[in-house]
Design an enzyme around this catalytic site. Structure first.
Site, short mmCIF file in Angstrom:
data_model
loop_
_atom_site.label_atom_id
_atom_site.label_comp_id
_atom_site.label_asym_id
_atom_site.label_seq_id
_atom_site.Cartn_x
_atom_site.Cartn_y
_atom_site.Cartn_z
CB CYS A 136 -1.07 -0.09 1.16
SG CYS A 136 -1.88 1.37 1.38
CB CYS A 139 -0.20 2.46 4.10
SG CYS A 139 -1.72 1.68 3.50
CG ASP A 140 3.48 1.23 4.34
OD1 ASP A 140 2.99 1.81 5.44
OD2 ASP A 140 3.19 0.11 3.84
#
Ligand code: NDP
Length: 314
Positions: A136, A139-140
């Site tokens: 993701c 997200c990261d």
């Protein structure tokens, strides 16, 4: 049936499909109960801008959109259970589901459990997940400021992730197993125009190099799909973007599914192979997988459930 743990409509999942089903069921006075799942709001909560949902001409952030959906469903009396379903017995009505260790019973069940990102299946991917390997970008991505990263995949998800990662990374290489992308033309063009994105064609990732205790990943070993030669590409991050699989394990053997595990619904309805069980959103849709189609089928599921209950009770 009126005890607190018996519901006329129990909805599993709180993405666009589940929350739209809840909105419609709530407005039909069915007091739906939504089991939010381990990722409340679903996959949109791990995306950034949603630019293709009608009604938001300037776009909206995925998590914000799901808050708006929830607010609207709550306004008409939707109730929520936090946690995941760990067991489902659909052999008789009311259906019996275990949520957070407690039994919940449902006269009708709407399955909107969505889909989850697929992984490559390498042991090194498991050990390095969260230490340089991610599924993701939104997200990261932030953790890869000024770093070099690779994205595996050739579809729209891979293009979207690659583009997003150029906000942080110095270089993003897309590793694809063929020499043609599967992604839509607009997404391909956007990626090809991005000066930070490069493509590495005809390669499969065979190994991810690195140590979770020490600086995460250092490179990936790729194999040329034509010559079978292996080489190492140095990189500090690997994003897996190779598609998704439906979250249907709980229902294996209880509902008809296709060969990939997607729940089969009767054409032009959300009816599954079991009367009283309906499915909407990505869990039954391997091809469109859009927020707006998920919401559309969520609406259908609530109407189907309402008609089913009416037919039962007159
Ligand atoms: P897709 O199934 O479209 O693409 C998956 C990609 O990963 C393919 O290129 C495939 O290669 C590759 N792949 C699959 N398995 C492996 C593996 N084991 N090793 C290496 N590569 C692999 O999935 P997406 O998630 O990209 O997209 C799914 C749907 O969601 C599509 O309909 C897409 O249009 C939509 N979508 C739309 C977006 C948007 O419009 N903004 C954003 C994201 C998704 P191959 O091509 O060789 O099969």
């Amino acid at each position: 049936m009126s005890d607190a743990n018996t519901h006329r409509v129990l909805i599993l999942g709180s993405g666009p499909a589940g929350l739209t089903a809840a909105l419609y069921a709530a407005r039909a006075n069915l007091s739906p109960m939504v089991v939010e799942g381990s990722q409340p709001g679903g996959q949109l909560t791990i995306t950034t801008d949603v630019e293709n949902y009608p009604g938001f001409p300037d776009g909206i952030l995925g998590p914000e959109m799901m808050e708006v959906f929830k607010k609207q469903a709550t306004r008409f009396g939707t109730r929520y259970l936090y946690g995941d379903v760990t067991a489902a017995d659909l052999s008789a009505r009311p259906f019996r589901l275990t949520v957070d260790g407690r039994e919940q019973r449902a006269e009708t069940l709407i399955i909107a459990t969505g889909a989850t990102a697929k992984l490559l299946g390498l042991p090194s991917e498991k050990t390095l997940m969260g230490y340089g390997v991610s599924a993701c970008a939104t997200c990261d991505g932030f953790f890869f400021k000024e770093k070099d990263v690779v994205v595996v995949g050739g579809g729209d998800t891979a293009m979207e992730e690659a583009n997003f990662l150029t906000k942080y990374a110095t270089r993003v290489r897309v590793l694809h197993r063929r020499d043609q992308l599967r992604a839509s033309k607009i997404m391909q063009d956007r990626a090809r125009r991005n000066p930070k994105i490069e493509f590495v064609w005809n390669v499969m990732v065979r190994e991810i190099l690195g140590d979770p205790q020490n600086c995460g990943i250092t490179g990936v070993v790729v194999e040329d799909t034509r010559t079978h030669e292996r080489r190492t590409l140095e990189t500090q991050g690997l994003f897996v973007a190779i598609g998704h699989e439906p979250n249907t394990k709980l229902f294996a053997g209880q509902l008809e599914m296709d060969e990939r595990g997607y729940i089969v619904t009767r054409p032009r309805t959300t009816e599954t192979s079991l009367p009283g069980v309906f499915a909407c959103g990505d869990v039954q849709d391997p091809s469109y997988r859009q927020a707006v189609t998920a919401a559309g089928t969520g609406c259908m599921a609530a109407i189907d459930a309402e008609r089913f209950l009416e037919a039962q009770h007159g």
